[in-house]
Design a protein around this motif. Structure first.
Motif, short mmCIF file in Angstrom:
data_model
loop_
_atom_site.label_atom_id
_atom_site.label_comp_id
_atom_site.label_asym_id
_atom_site.label_seq_id
_atom_site.Cartn_x
_atom_site.Cartn_y
_atom_site.Cartn_z
N MET A 1 77.50 43.06 -0.82
CA MET A 1 77.02 43.93 0.27
C MET A 1 77.53 43.40 1.60
N GLU A 2 77.92 44.31 2.48
CA GLU A 2 78.47 43.88 3.76
C GLU A 2 77.74 44.55 4.91
N ASN A 3 77.51 43.81 5.96
CA ASN A 3 77.00 44.35 7.21
C ASN A 3 78.11 44.26 8.26
N GLU A 4 78.33 45.33 9.02
CA GLU A 4 79.42 45.34 10.00
C GLU A 4 78.87 45.58 11.40
N LYS A 5 79.39 44.83 12.34
CA LYS A 5 79.01 44.97 13.74
C LYS A 5 80.25 45.30 14.56
N LEU A 6 80.21 46.40 15.30
CA LEU A 6 81.37 46.84 16.09
C LEU A 6 81.26 46.33 17.52
N PRO A 7 82.39 46.08 18.17
CA PRO A 7 82.36 45.48 19.51
C PRO A 7 82.11 46.48 20.62
N LEU A 8 81.60 45.96 21.72
CA LEU A 8 81.52 46.74 22.95
C LEU A 8 82.92 46.90 23.54
N PRO A 9 83.16 47.93 24.34
CA PRO A 9 84.45 48.02 25.05
C PRO A 9 84.56 46.94 26.11
N LEU A 10 85.77 46.47 26.32
CA LEU A 10 86.04 45.45 27.33
C LEU A 10 86.51 46.17 28.59
N LYS A 11 85.72 46.10 29.65
CA LYS A 11 86.00 46.84 30.88
C LYS A 11 86.42 45.87 31.98
N LEU A 12 87.69 45.96 32.40
CA LEU A 12 88.22 45.14 33.48
C LEU A 12 88.59 46.03 34.66
N LYS A 13 88.98 45.43 35.76
CA LYS A 13 89.24 46.20 36.98
C LYS A 13 90.37 47.19 36.79
N ASN A 14 91.45 46.76 36.16
CA ASN A 14 92.64 47.60 36.08
C ASN A 14 92.89 48.24 34.72
N ALA A 15 92.11 47.88 33.72
CA ALA A 15 92.28 48.46 32.39
C ALA A 15 91.03 48.24 31.56
N ASP A 16 90.75 49.22 30.69
CA ASP A 16 89.69 49.09 29.70
C ASP A 16 90.32 48.96 28.32
N PHE A 17 89.70 48.15 27.47
CA PHE A 17 90.18 47.93 26.11
C PHE A 17 89.02 48.25 25.16
N LYS A 18 89.31 49.02 24.11
CA LYS A 18 88.25 49.31 23.14
C LYS A 18 88.81 49.31 21.73
N PHE A 19 87.93 48.96 20.78
CA PHE A 19 88.27 48.90 19.37
C PHE A 19 87.95 50.26 18.76
N GLU A 20 88.97 50.92 18.21
CA GLU A 20 88.78 52.27 17.71
C GLU A 20 89.62 52.47 16.45
N ASN A 21 88.97 52.74 15.33
CA ASN A 21 89.67 52.98 14.06
C ASN A 21 90.64 51.86 13.72
N GLN A 22 90.16 50.64 13.85
CA GLN A 22 90.93 49.43 13.53
C GLN A 22 92.11 49.19 14.48
#
Length: 356
Positions: free
Chosen positions: A1-22
């Motif tokens: 059995m596996e439990n998965e935790k997804l990350p929050l988006p990383l918000k910086l001044k000049n760019a945002d980074f987010k984890f989406e569909n691997q």
């Protein structure tokens, strides 16, 4: 059995980074410059790259800011507590566990990853001084064409392109930005699958305010030519160090020379360390004699490449007076008319006159 935790988006001044569909999605918040610039000193390595149509991507441990790619920017305290509780791992010293996890999470990302740093202007006073000593040159690159060329035949996550964000450096909570799965009944560290790409990107996309003058845009590229090397403070034996130094030469990536729109020479490019005589045939034609020293030889090699590959793209920047202020502008368009064993003849056309 596996439990998965997804990350929050990383918000910086000049760019945002987010984890989406691997995959990592990057939202750039500022205009992408039409041109980007890479500054160089005149060395055997830079001349060889220009000749071979390659550009050097540095290893992440070899950047000139000690905090660039430094994982001290991760606060792992919450993660370590939860990790030990989840898997019932008994480590007496949390720092030992932290070091082990850091190595496991960062090495797969960094071992085949190169870094290319570019500026958004050819007028950057401090970069001319720091990287060229005012006697080198810079390449003007067509941003979109260059990016498309680097992306060609690569997977989506092989290339990350983004502007650097500048602010006071601070730690982020590592647990907030990771994607991980906990596998039940397993007590092995590597049985907990952790994706730390967002925290890693934070360390390469966020820099201290003191570097803001660089106006940097960055490429992080995965390529089989890049090799892993030890952390700078990790002491290794001489043979391993020799092997690492050899592997570092693998960071040269082939580029299409058509993405280079200008070769811009520094104000003091034609100087007495490389040339020992100047003859003016008229107001525009100049003849320089090469010195027989190493500086003269590498300058000759460099200018021969420019004549044969970029003769319609050579410019020279200089200081001019504009509206009563001293500023840096493209001042000359240069054509190499002839180059011999001991001399070079150029046509130097003034394209910016003070007072215009």
């Amino acid at each position: 059995m596996e439990n998965e935790k997804l990350p929050l988006p990383l918000k910086l001044k000049n760019a945002d980074f987010k984890f989406e569909n691997q995959n990592i999605k990057i939202d750039i918040k500022t205009d992408i410059p039409e041109k980007l610039y890479k500054y160089y000193s005149i060395t055997d390595y830079s001349v060889k790259g220009l000749k071979n149509n390659t550009m050097y991507f540095s290893h992440s441990h070899l950047l000139n800011d000690v905090m660039d790619g430094n994982f001290i920017l991760w606060d792992m305290s919450e993660f370590i507590i939860n990790y030990k509780a989840d898997l019932n791992i008994n480590y007496n010293i949390d720092s030992e566990l932290t070091k082990e996890i850091l190595k496991q999470l960062s090495e797969p990302f960094l071992e085949c990853r190169g870094v290319l740093s570019l500026s958004d202007t050819y007028k950057n006073e401090l970069i001319w001084a720091h990287y060229t000593s005012e006697i080198g040159y810079c390449l003007e690159l067509e941003t979109i064409q260059f990016k498309e060329h680097i992306e060609k035949n690569r997977n989506e996550n092989d290339l990350y392109f983004f502007p650097i964000s500048y602010d006071h450096l601070k730690q982020i909570n590592f647990s907030d930005f990771i994607n991980y799965k906990i596998v039940a009944k397993s007590k092995e560290i590597n049985s907990k699958t952790v994706s730390a790409i967002l925290p890693i990107l934070y360390c390469f996309a966020q820099k201290d305010d003191c570097w803001k003058y660089e106006n940097e845009w960055r490429f992080l590229l995965r390529d089989k030519k890049f090799n892993s090397i030890s952390f700078p403070i990790e002491i290794i034996n001489d043979q391993d160090k020799l092997e690492e130094d050899y592997r570092k030469s693998g960071g040269n990536i082939e580029i299409n020379p058509k993405v280079i729109s200008k070769i811009i020479l520094a104000p003091l490019f034609f100087n007495n360390s490389r040339f020992n005589k100047l003859e003016v045939t008229n107001s525009n034609f100049l003849i320089y004699n090469f010195k027989g020293n190493d500086a003269g030889k590498v300058a000759k090699d460099f200018l021969e490449i420019l004549k044969h590959k970029f003769n319609d793209k050579i410019y020279q920047v200089d200081k001019i007076i504009k509206d009563g202020l001293v500023v840096r502008e493209l001042k000359y368009k240069i054509e190499i008319v002839d180059i011999g064993e001991n001399f070079i003849k150029i046509f130097k056309n003034l394209i910016y006159e003070e007072g215009r």
